[in-house]
Each structure stands twice: as C-alpha cells, then as structure tokens.
Design an enzyme around this catalytic site. Structure first.
Site, short mmCIF file in Angstrom:
data_model
loop_
_atom_site.label_atom_id
_atom_site.label_comp_id
_atom_site.label_asym_id
_atom_site.label_seq_id
_atom_site.Cartn_x
_atom_site.Cartn_y
_atom_site.Cartn_z
N ALA A 65 -60.29 7.58 -75.18
CA ALA A 65 -61.19 6.89 -76.10
C ALA A 65 -60.64 6.98 -77.52
O ALA A 65 -59.80 7.82 -77.84
CB ALA A 65 -62.58 7.51 -76.04
N GLY A 109 -60.92 8.63 -71.07
CA GLY A 109 -61.57 7.38 -70.67
C GLY A 109 -60.64 6.45 -69.92
O GLY A 109 -61.09 5.66 -69.09
N GLU A 112 -60.82 7.50 -66.45
CA GLU A 112 -62.16 7.17 -65.93
C GLU A 112 -62.30 5.68 -65.60
O GLU A 112 -62.86 5.33 -64.56
CB GLU A 112 -63.21 7.62 -66.94
CG GLU A 112 -63.35 9.13 -66.99
CD GLU A 112 -64.22 9.61 -68.14
OE1 GLU A 112 -65.21 10.31 -67.86
OE2 GLU A 112 -63.91 9.30 -69.31
N GLU A 132 -60.57 16.10 -72.25
CA GLU A 132 -61.66 16.12 -73.24
C GLU A 132 -62.00 17.53 -73.71
O GLU A 132 -62.44 17.72 -74.85
CB GLU A 132 -62.91 15.45 -72.66
CG GLU A 132 -62.82 13.94 -72.52
CD GLU A 132 -62.25 13.49 -71.19
OE1 GLU A 132 -62.42 12.32 -70.84
OE2 GLU A 132 -61.65 14.33 -70.47
#
Length: 258
Positions: A65, A109, A112, A132
C-alpha cells in the site's frame, strides 16, 4: 474513464489490467485502485470478455500500500472511509475468472490482491510477503485470512510475524501459486491460460468459480450439496448440450454462453 495509473487492454475475449506506477513499484494508492475497480465493473457486464488478467511490471506486481497516503489516518478515518472496501470488494465480488500474473515483489496489499484473484501464476523472480508488522500494523485486506487458508497456520504466522518474504519456489510448494514460469514467458503463459478459460462456456466457468469459492465458506457436506445442485442446473443450458455433443462427434464445441 481515462486511465492514468493502469493499462487496460483487451485481446479477443481476454482483458488485461496492468498496474502502472513504476516509480512507486506499483504501490496501491486509492486513485489507482479506483481505476482497477472501474475497469472490473466495465468488464463484469461485457459479454465478450471471459477471463481477466491482473498484472504489474517485471520488477513489481505491487510492493504494498501507499504508506504516505495512510500514515496520518486516525482510527475513525480508516473505519468510516474504509480505503480498502472499494477496490478489495471489486476484486472479491468479480464473478468472472481472474488470474494474477505476478513477477517481482507482491508485498503487503500486493500479496493480498493477488490472493483475491482466482489463482496466481508466478514468474521465477516473484517474491511474496506480508511485512506490515515492520510498520507496526498487520495485514488489513485479508492477509491473515487468505494466506492462512492457502499455506497453513505455520507459514502464515511465520510470514506475518517476521515480515519475511517467500520466493516463487516456496510459494508453489506451499500452495500459494499454481505454477512458476520463467520471467520472459510469464505474460504469454498467463495469456494462454486466460484464452483457454475464455474459450469455455462463460456461465459454466462462473458457476465453477462460485463452487470452489463456496468450499471455503461451508462445511464439506454443505459444499457437496451446493456443487451437486449447480452441476444439475448446468443441464438446463444450451452449452451443456453442445459440449457433450461435440465430445461425441469428436469436434470442438461452439459455446454460446447460454
């Protein structure tokens, strides 16, 4: 819509969405993922498209992200204006088959959203990770859930608690990716797979996807019952009659998606 952060192309019955923020290693900013969501909404209603490829660059599928966008958010900002729902939901709810073609980094992300796709074909330089924890947060778009279902508790704990990366060979052994191909063959290999899928009956492919996804949400008995009913319903379609007749007549089927 004019796309500035993705490349959106069609090749016959296959569409390709390429994340395109090279200077940021395709970090997932809100504007880019809004474009992904818009493209998927367009493809959902396009009867000419039977399969979608989501990919990035040779160096990075998506390296996570956009931290600069997220850093100053407070709890209520994240809670009320959930930045993930628009694009994560668009991929999760997309009903047609979608393949992730992953080369380079698929982190945070990026890992993901690759897992949100129906399966992952990885280049031999691919690296997957959920780092993360090194930012004092944890995965927030399914990393603790999908990764655990894909590779098991031990590896998911290892990756999410240490932040370490998993290379393509380990990812294939663990069941995260379906196959590995050389980097220079990745796009051709994925396009071949997408064309094979798109050549099938679209409603049958969509129901098959739905049945497999349902297996993660139900007991085995419930899943078998759901599968059986979908299988039986396929005998109401013209494509089922054509597919079986073509097999008997030793020719290629001509599906009408009906």
């Amino acid at each position: 819509m004019t796309y500035e952060m993705i490349e959106f192309t069609r090749e016959g019955s296959v569409a390709k969405i390429r994340l395109n923020r090279p200077k940021a290693l395709n970090a997932l900013c809100n504007d880019m993922m809004k474009e992904v969501a818009h493209a998927l909404a367009e493809l959902e209603t396009d009867d000419n498209i039977g399969c979608v490829i989501l990919t990035g660059s040779d160096k990075a599928f998506a390296a996570g992200a956009d931290i600069k966008e997220m850093q100053d958010n407070a709890y209520l900002d994240i809670y009320k204006n959930d930045p993930f729902e628009a694009y994560a939901g668009a991929i999760e709810r997309f009903r047609k088959p979608i393949i992730a073609a992953v080369s380079g980094y698929a982190l945070g992300g990026g890992c993901e959203i690759a897992m949100m796709c129906d399966f992952i074909i990885a280049a031999d330089n691919a690296k997957f990770g959920q780092p993360e924890i090194t930012l004092a947060v944890m995965p927030g778009i399914g990393g603790t859930q999908r990764l655990t279902k894909a590779v098991g508790k031990a590896k998911a704990m290892d990756m999410c608690l240490t932040g370490r990366m998993m290379d393509a060979e380990e990812a294939e052994r663990a069941g995260l990716v379906s196959r590995i191909v050389p980097l220079d063959e990745l796009q051709d290999e994925v396009m071949d797979a997408a064309k094979k899928i798109a050549a099938q009956s679209l409603p049958i492919a969509m129901m098959t996807k739905e049945a497999i996804d349902t297996s993660f949400e139900t007991t085995l008995a419930q899943g078998i019952h759901f599968e059986r009913r979908l299988f039986q319903s396929m005998f109401t379609t013209e494509d089922q009659k054509e597919g079986m007749l073509a097999f008997i007549e030793k020719r290629k089927p001509h599906f009408k998606n009906k």
